[in-house]
Write an enzyme that holds these catalytic residues in place. Structure first.
Site, mmCIF file in Angstrom:
data_model
loop_
_atom_site.group_PDB
_atom_site.id
_atom_site.type_symbol
_atom_site.label_atom_id
_atom_site.label_comp_id
_atom_site.label_asym_id
_atom_site.label_seq_id
_atom_site.Cartn_x
_atom_site.Cartn_y
_atom_site.Cartn_z
ATOM 1 N N CYS A 46 -7.595 -37.895 7.444
ATOM 2 C CA CYS A 46 -7.306 -37.151 8.679
ATOM 3 C C CYS A 46 -5.797 -36.967 8.876
ATOM 4 C CB CYS A 46 -7.918 -37.903 9.853
ATOM 5 S SG CYS A 46 -7.677 -37.089 11.416
ATOM 6 N N GLU A 205 -18.867 -16.306 1.382
ATOM 7 C CA GLU A 205 -19.745 -17.322 1.989
ATOM 8 C C GLU A 205 -21.171 -17.045 1.530
ATOM 9 O OE1 GLU A 205 -19.884 -20.154 4.101
ATOM 10 O OE2 GLU A 205 -22.025 -19.841 3.795
ATOM 11 N N ARG A 274 -17.707 -31.540 1.739
ATOM 12 C CA ARG A 274 -17.110 -32.789 1.269
ATOM 13 C C ARG A 274 -18.200 -33.777 0.883
ATOM 14 N NH1 ARG A 274 -11.798 -33.404 2.120
ATOM 15 N NH2 ARG A 274 -11.875 -35.664 2.390
ATOM 16 N N HIS A 446 -7.472 -23.021 39.668
ATOM 17 C CA HIS A 446 -7.343 -21.586 39.404
ATOM 18 C C HIS A 446 -5.881 -21.235 39.177
ATOM 19 C CE1 HIS A 446 -8.203 -17.323 39.617
ATOM 20 N NE2 HIS A 446 -7.198 -17.186 40.476
HETATM 21 P P1 FAD Z 1 -10.900 -41.124 5.789
HETATM 22 O O1 FAD Z 1 -10.011 -40.534 6.799
HETATM 23 O O2 FAD Z 1 -11.400 -40.274 4.692
HETATM 24 O O3 FAD Z 1 -10.112 -42.361 5.189
HETATM 25 C C1 FAD Z 1 -10.626 -43.129 4.157
HETATM 26 C C2 FAD Z 1 -9.491 -43.899 3.526
HETATM 27 O O4 FAD Z 1 -10.029 -44.865 2.644
HETATM 28 C C3 FAD Z 1 -8.538 -43.042 2.697
HETATM 29 O O5 FAD Z 1 -7.213 -43.282 3.087
HETATM 30 C C4 FAD Z 1 -8.787 -43.534 1.273
HETATM 31 O O6 FAD Z 1 -7.634 -43.461 0.469
HETATM 32 C C5 FAD Z 1 -9.206 -44.957 1.518
HETATM 33 N N1 FAD Z 1 -9.985 -45.557 0.432
HETATM 34 C C6 FAD Z 1 -11.075 -45.049 -0.191
HETATM 35 N N2 FAD Z 1 -11.522 -45.900 -1.124
HETATM 36 C C7 FAD Z 1 -10.703 -46.975 -1.091
HETATM 37 C C8 FAD Z 1 -10.651 -48.203 -1.818
HETATM 38 N N3 FAD Z 1 -11.540 -48.517 -2.767
HETATM 39 N N4 FAD Z 1 -9.643 -49.057 -1.529
HETATM 40 C C9 FAD Z 1 -8.745 -48.788 -0.574
HETATM 41 N N5 FAD Z 1 -8.747 -47.651 0.147
HETATM 42 C C10 FAD Z 1 -9.721 -46.764 -0.114
HETATM 43 N N6 FAD Z 1 -11.962 -33.955 11.509
HETATM 44 C C11 FAD Z 1 -11.796 -33.769 12.841
HETATM 45 O O7 FAD Z 1 -12.443 -34.464 13.625
HETATM 46 N N7 FAD Z 1 -10.922 -32.833 13.329
HETATM 47 C C12 FAD Z 1 -10.192 -32.046 12.507
HETATM 48 O O8 FAD Z 1 -9.425 -31.222 12.976
HETATM 49 C C13 FAD Z 1 -10.354 -32.211 11.108
HETATM 50 N N8 FAD Z 1 -9.646 -31.454 10.253
HETATM 51 C C14 FAD Z 1 -9.786 -31.654 8.900
HETATM 52 C C15 FAD Z 1 -9.046 -30.855 8.043
HETATM 53 C C16 FAD Z 1 -9.166 -31.028 6.673
HETATM 54 C C17 FAD Z 1 -8.358 -30.163 5.746
HETATM 55 C C18 FAD Z 1 -10.026 -32.048 6.172
HETATM 56 C C19 FAD Z 1 -10.126 -32.276 4.693
HETATM 57 C C20 FAD Z 1 -10.768 -32.838 7.010
HETATM 58 C C21 FAD Z 1 -10.665 -32.642 8.399
HETATM 59 N N9 FAD Z 1 -11.400 -33.397 9.296
HETATM 60 C C22 FAD Z 1 -11.254 -33.194 10.644
HETATM 61 C C23 FAD Z 1 -12.337 -34.439 8.848
HETATM 62 C C24 FAD Z 1 -11.673 -35.832 8.986
HETATM 63 O O9 FAD Z 1 -10.501 -35.855 8.211
HETATM 64 C C25 FAD Z 1 -12.637 -36.909 8.529
HETATM 65 O O10 FAD Z 1 -13.855 -36.795 9.224
HETATM 66 C C26 FAD Z 1 -12.039 -38.289 8.809
HETATM 67 O O11 FAD Z 1 -10.808 -38.439 8.161
HETATM 68 C C27 FAD Z 1 -13.005 -39.373 8.368
HETATM 69 O O12 FAD Z 1 -12.437 -40.612 8.644
HETATM 70 P P2 FAD Z 1 -12.839 -41.920 7.846
HETATM 71 O O13 FAD Z 1 -12.204 -43.046 8.601
HETATM 72 O O14 FAD Z 1 -14.285 -41.949 7.624
HETATM 73 O O15 FAD Z 1 -12.181 -41.809 6.413
HETATM 74 P P1 NAD Z 2 -18.286 -26.904 5.619
HETATM 75 O O1 NAD Z 2 -19.565 -27.577 5.373
HETATM 76 O O2 NAD Z 2 -17.758 -26.817 6.995
HETATM 77 O O3 NAD Z 2 -18.338 -25.412 5.041
HETATM 78 C C1 NAD Z 2 -18.668 -25.141 3.721
HETATM 79 C C2 NAD Z 2 -19.155 -23.706 3.647
HETATM 80 O O4 NAD Z 2 -19.236 -23.356 2.285
HETATM 81 C C3 NAD Z 2 -20.535 -23.510 4.260
HETATM 82 O O5 NAD Z 2 -20.500 -22.427 5.145
HETATM 83 C C4 NAD Z 2 -21.432 -23.265 3.043
HETATM 84 O O6 NAD Z 2 -22.514 -22.419 3.331
HETATM 85 C C5 NAD Z 2 -20.429 -22.625 2.094
HETATM 86 N N1 NAD Z 2 -20.763 -22.740 0.670
HETATM 87 C C6 NAD Z 2 -21.270 -23.814 0.010
HETATM 88 N N2 NAD Z 2 -21.393 -23.536 -1.304
HETATM 89 C C7 NAD Z 2 -20.944 -22.264 -1.491
HETATM 90 C C8 NAD Z 2 -20.817 -21.412 -2.626
HETATM 91 N N3 NAD Z 2 -21.178 -21.828 -3.819
HETATM 92 N N4 NAD Z 2 -20.311 -20.169 -2.433
HETATM 93 C C9 NAD Z 2 -19.960 -19.736 -1.197
HETATM 94 N N5 NAD Z 2 -20.062 -20.501 -0.087
HETATM 95 C C10 NAD Z 2 -20.539 -21.751 -0.231
HETATM 96 O O7 NAD Z 2 -17.248 -27.643 4.639
HETATM 97 P P2 NAD Z 2 -15.665 -27.581 4.557
HETATM 98 O O8 NAD Z 2 -15.140 -26.377 5.223
HETATM 99 O O9 NAD Z 2 -15.338 -27.853 3.139
HETATM 100 O O10 NAD Z 2 -15.261 -28.853 5.411
HETATM 101 C C11 NAD Z 2 -15.805 -30.120 5.081
HETATM 102 C C12 NAD Z 2 -15.993 -30.943 6.302
HETATM 103 O O11 NAD Z 2 -14.740 -31.447 6.766
HETATM 104 C C13 NAD Z 2 -16.559 -30.192 7.501
HETATM 105 O O12 NAD Z 2 -17.955 -30.072 7.444
HETATM 106 C C14 NAD Z 2 -16.117 -31.052 8.636
HETATM 107 O O13 NAD Z 2 -17.016 -32.124 8.765
HETATM 108 C C15 NAD Z 2 -14.766 -31.555 8.174
HETATM 109 N N6 NAD Z 2 -13.680 -30.735 8.771
HETATM 110 C C16 NAD Z 2 -13.572 -30.689 10.119
HETATM 111 C C17 NAD Z 2 -12.596 -29.921 10.703
HETATM 112 C C18 NAD Z 2 -12.488 -29.889 12.197
HETATM 113 O O14 NAD Z 2 -13.081 -30.755 12.823
HETATM 114 N N7 NAD Z 2 -11.775 -28.939 12.772
HETATM 115 C C19 NAD Z 2 -11.727 -29.180 9.918
HETATM 116 C C20 NAD Z 2 -11.866 -29.240 8.542
HETATM 117 C C21 NAD Z 2 -12.850 -30.030 7.975
#
Ligand code: FAD
Ligand code: NAD
Length: 473
Positions: A46, A205, A274, A446
């Site tokens: 995150c 998509e 993911r 408002h």
């Molecule tokens: P993570 O944040 O994935 O953390 C897991 C940690 O464990 C990592 O640092 C990893 O290195 C560590 N780890 C793994 N295995 C080991 C090991 N064996 N030993 C030591 N350390 C280890 N969610 C939202 O709610 N709002 C958003 O706006 C949002 N935006 C996102 C944008 C992107 C581009 C992405 C990819 C994700 C986004 N998400 C968002 C999703 C969010 O990041 C995840 O849901 C969240 O980080 C999950 O938290 P977590 O604590 O489960 O694990």
């Molecule tokens: P997602 O599940 O949100 O979207 C993936 C999209 O890819 C879907 O619409 C699916 O139908 C499409 N898809 C799958 N296979 C495909 C293919 N072969 N060709 C074309 N389209 C295909 O996944 P994401 O955007 O990778 O994000 C992963 C997760 O990370 C999210 O589901 C969410 O949980 C988290 N995330 C959250 C935020 C936020 O909270 N603002 C932002 C980023 C990521």
């Protein structure tokens, strides 16, 4: 409790929003805690390569877009000069500030932060190999909070031109052309960033609509706008073939909106979901079980099948959202501390930080239809909002999903600028079993966008001040 420095009451593996929230609460409750992660500070996906860097870049995108669109009300700016190196450095500063702050909070709480990769030796012992060698700890309980990683499409060539969310957030450059595979959260958020930076963005998509998890009426205002900012949106279409050629990647599509022939893109972002990081080294030496998708199986208290181990966050199931991970982490710690509680929220909000933002919580209209559950839906279009009009952004809608008998608010959806902030009122309404009347009778300030939530409740009664929607006789 043992005074042995290599023995803790709680070991938390993974320092993301699930893991650090759990470790901090456990320390606040007086436990001896170790928090283990490979990074220099807590933060996880995150903070390092997810929520925070993407929102920093989306803020920059919004500034660019707003300054361009200000010409509509008579303000013209010179075309922006974008210093991409400075933008990247600023984003890194944001990440550094937040993760550094978490490091400090760990020290203040006397959480022992151990940098390195964790391996479960058995159900009571973890070994951590990091920059300062190997460390072995025994624990009474451990929380597995190892998060998730980006899914990749099979059969793609090996190429630096293929990005996942992590490399896309590095913004090495704004490519001339970018193909985004997957019209979900990441594809649309990062597509918005690259489009604002000047890339010609196309989205493919496989399903017949963007953001498949959201109600269609909420997606509509976003779909209309992205049609203008993106070059092409190909729904019900998939990538059939991708090859590296000079200057780009040549892509062949298949599906109902597949373009004729092959297209060449400078870069391709794959954002098709993911996968849980559940292959934790040594986990096979425990009784932890996984489901068909690889998520660690847990009960409502976040216990795994191994009594000493709990699992939370992305590794333990959908929705993969930071705030869900945090709350699960706190539940697991309360259980470990002896409280008989479960993780059972009525409303986990989802926010897609696009422009406009799309947010929802609780029961969606689609779910209600799937479950044959009778609901009444009250919508307040933002064309009737004074605040939205002053912002020159009437492209929004607020809706309430209401139980027709009890008049209880079961779900809330908002699309529009700032929807991500507005949805918090919806979460409170759903969690507190608010009735539509409670929302309608709460005096909202408002002119604000929050009035649209009150307005939707007034629409339910056919008595909205700002819109004429009499109840059907
Ligand atoms: P993570 O944040 O994935 O953390 C897991 C940690 O464990 C990592 O640092 C990893 O290195 C560590 N780890 C793994 N295995 C080991 C090991 N064996 N030993 C030591 N350390 C280890 N969610 C939202 O709610 N709002 C958003 O706006 C949002 N935006 C996102 C944008 C992107 C581009 C992405 C990819 C994700 C986004 N998400 C968002 C999703 C969010 O990041 C995840 O849901 C969240 O980080 C999950 O938290 P977590 O604590 O489960 O694990
Ligand atoms: P997602 O599940 O949100 O979207 C993936 C999209 O890819 C879907 O619409 C699916 O139908 C499409 N898809 C799958 N296979 C495909 C293919 N072969 N060709 C074309 N389209 C295909 O996944 P994401 O955007 O990778 O994000 C992963 C997760 O990370 C999210 O589901 C969410 O949980 C988290 N995330 C959250 C935020 C936020 O909270 N603002 C932002 C980023 C990521």
């Amino acid at each position: 409790m043992s005074e042995n420095p290599d023995s803790v009451q709680l070991a938390v593996i993974g320092g993301g929003p699930g893991g650090y929230a759990a470790a901090f609460l456990a320390a606040d409750l007086g436990m001896k805690v170790a928090l283990i992660d490979v990074e220099a500070n807590p933060g996880g996906v995150c903070l390092y390569r997810g929520c925070i860097p993407s929102k920093a870049l989306l803020h920059a995108a919004r500034v660019l877009t707003e300054s361009r669109e200000a010409s509509h009300f008579g303000i013209q700016f010179q075309p922006p000069q974008i210093d991409i190196n400075r933008l990247r450095a600023w984003k890194e500063e944001v990440v550094g500030k937040m993760t550094g702050g978490l490091g400090q909070l760990s020290r203040q709480r006397k959480v022992e932060y151990i940098r390195g990769r964790a391996t479960l030796v058995d159900a009571k012992t973890v070994s951590v190999v990091g920059p300062s060698g190997e460390r072995r700890l025994t624990f009474e309980h451990a929380i597995l909070a190892t998060g998730s990683f980006p899914a990749m499409l099979p059969g793609l060539p090996k190429s630096d031109r293929i990005l996942d969310s992590t490399s896309a957030l590095d913004i090495a450059s704004a490519p001339k052309t970018l193909l985004v595979v997957g019209g979900g959260y990441i594809g649309l958020e990062l597509g918005t960033v690259y489009a604002a930076l000047g890339s010609e963005v196309s989205v493919v998509e496989m399903l017949d609509g963007l953001l498949p998890g959201a109600d269609r009426d909420l997606v509509l205002p976003l779909a209309k706008r992205v049609e203008k900012i993106f070059h092409k949106i190909m729904l019900s279409t998939k990538v059939a073939e991708m090859k590296e050629v000079k200057g780009g990647l040549r892509v062949k599509f298949e599906g109902s909106n597949a373009p004729e022939g092959e297209q060449v893109y400078e870069k391709v972002l794959v954002s098709v979901g993911r996968k849980p990081n559940s292959a934790i080294p040594g986990v096979e030496r425990t009784r932890v079980e996984k489901d068909a998708k690889g998520f660690i199986k847990i009960d409502p208290q976040r216990r795994t099948a191994e009594p000493s181990l709990f699992a939370i966050g992305d590794v333990a199931g959908e929705p993969m959202l930071a705030h869900k991970a945090t709350h699960e982490g706190r539940t697991a710690v309360e259980v470990i501390h002896g409280k008989n509680v479960v993780f059972d929220p009525r409303a986990i909000p989802a926010v897609v930080f696009t422009d406009p933002e799309v947010a929802w919580c609780g029961l969606t209209e689609t779910q209600a239809a799937q479950e044959n559950r009778p609901v009444k839906v009250a919508r307040f279009p933002w064309g009737a909002s004074g605040r939205a009009t002053t912002l020159d952004r009437n492209d929004g809608v607020t809706k309430l999903v209401i139980d027709p008998e009890s008049e209880q608010v079961l779900g809330v959806g908002v699309t529009g600028v700032g929807a991500g902030e507005l949805i918090a009122e919806g979460v409170l309404a759903v969690e507190m079993s608010a009735l539509a009347a409670d929302v309608a009778l709460s005096v909202h300030p408002h002119p604000t966008l929050s009035e649209t939530v009150m307005g939707a409740a007034e629409v339910f009664y056919g008595q909205a001040t700002d819109i004429y929607r009499p109840l059907k006789k």
